[in-house]
Design an enzyme around this catalytic site. Sequence first.
Site, short mmCIF file in Angstrom:
data_model
loop_
_atom_site.label_atom_id
_atom_site.label_comp_id
_atom_site.label_asym_id
_atom_site.label_seq_id
_atom_site.Cartn_x
_atom_site.Cartn_y
_atom_site.Cartn_z
N TYR A 119 18.13 4.23 0.86
CA TYR A 119 18.34 3.40 -0.64
C TYR A 119 16.59 3.20 -1.25
O TYR A 119 15.62 3.24 0.09
CB TYR A 119 19.21 2.04 -0.23
N GLU A 207 17.04 2.72 -9.79
CA GLU A 207 17.68 3.23 -8.68
C GLU A 207 17.68 4.23 -8.13
O GLU A 207 18.33 5.15 -8.53
CB GLU A 207 18.87 1.79 -8.55
#
Length: 399
Positions: A119, A207
């Site tokens: 991530y 993101e």
Amino acid sequence: MNIHEYQAKELLAKYGIGIPAGHAALTVEEAVAGAEKLPGPLYVVKAQIHAGGRGKGKFKELGADAKGGVRLAKSLDDVRKDAGEMLGNTLVTIQTGDAGKQVNRLYITDGVDIAAEYYLSMLVDRKTGRVAMIVSTEGGMDIEQVAHDTPERITTITIDPAQGFMPHHGRAVAFALKLTGDLNKQAAKLAQQLYTAFMDLDCAMLEINPLVETKDGKLLVLDTKMSFDSNALYRHPDVEALRDETEEDPMEVEASKYDLAYIKLDGDIGCMVNGAGLAMATMDIIKLNGMFPANFLDVGGGASKEKVTAAFKIILSDPAVKGILVNIFGGIMKCDIIAEGIVAAAKEVNLSVPLVVRLEGTNVQQGKDILANSGLPIVSADNLGDAAEKIVAQVKQAA
Ligand code: ADP
Ligand code: MG
């Protein structure tokens, strides 16, 4: 402003960032043609909506056992079948709310042999006033859940805008991802490229979830969400062109054409106010009187008659609105101009709900006279408290 995954990936690729090959599609035929251009034999058919959680999402029109909005397809026939099932149907994910979103576009992309998922996100941290990179070894999952259960697996790296991105930031990202050897170098380089893209494009948020390590040792952006600072869009016509209005609330789209700050809310009382602070106070006082605002609407300091008319129409086009409260302080914008706008709009749209208007400021008396002589059932109020009490009473009486 948000954009689709495939658009974000195409932007990132211009900065040298690795993405799997893919093609956007609006029809089943385009989806199959897109897949034919890929090497195969594994394809991924991905619903393009402005919301995450697509993989675990469910289509309203399909059965509970049907696959979600991210599907692995092993042949062109599978691509055809999946594209046909997805296009035009409504995908409900944890981020769309119960109403879900209609899938109008697909992205057909290479199936990747995944060794690990990570991530990485970037945002403008309001507390420090700096861009922050948030990195975690726990990719492909809900990051809020990771932050809640295992906060030690999340690392935040902030970048001083005066100094810019330094090699140590890149090393910190690679270290947080526990990568070694060539992957470590790739991660440091990727962080640098992402920072450059983020600053260049005036992003508000970027993101990547997941960022993947492939079995042959490459880092690739497998999924990404990107949003932009609306105030900086004028500098990026190419980014502005990526806007997909079908993903936005139609009333908010209309409001943005007139440069009105409009946000749809759940209540019954439509509000038209000038100034964000006054708009917030107006919403509060409606609540204090026992009802809820149907919207936030700031017409701005220097609004014209056209703007007021447009604002009025937008409020009235919301079927939930049972009454309207106009609360304007005429400073730059004079009260008589506002009153003319209100009267013109009310006549044009055939006002069918109670309307209470509180005007204060320059030319207030002329403004009130215009309202009183309009022949319309407009109720004047003298102050904020009075206005809120009156609109709530009127709506309850009309019900
Ligand atoms: P969302 O976050 O909206 O569910 P993702 O693009 O992150 O959508 O896809 C969900 C999961 O599907 C990913 O975590 C990954 O495991 C898998 N996936 C997505 N794209 C690919 C791909 N190109 N190749 C292989 N697996 C993929
Ligand atoms: Mg994802």
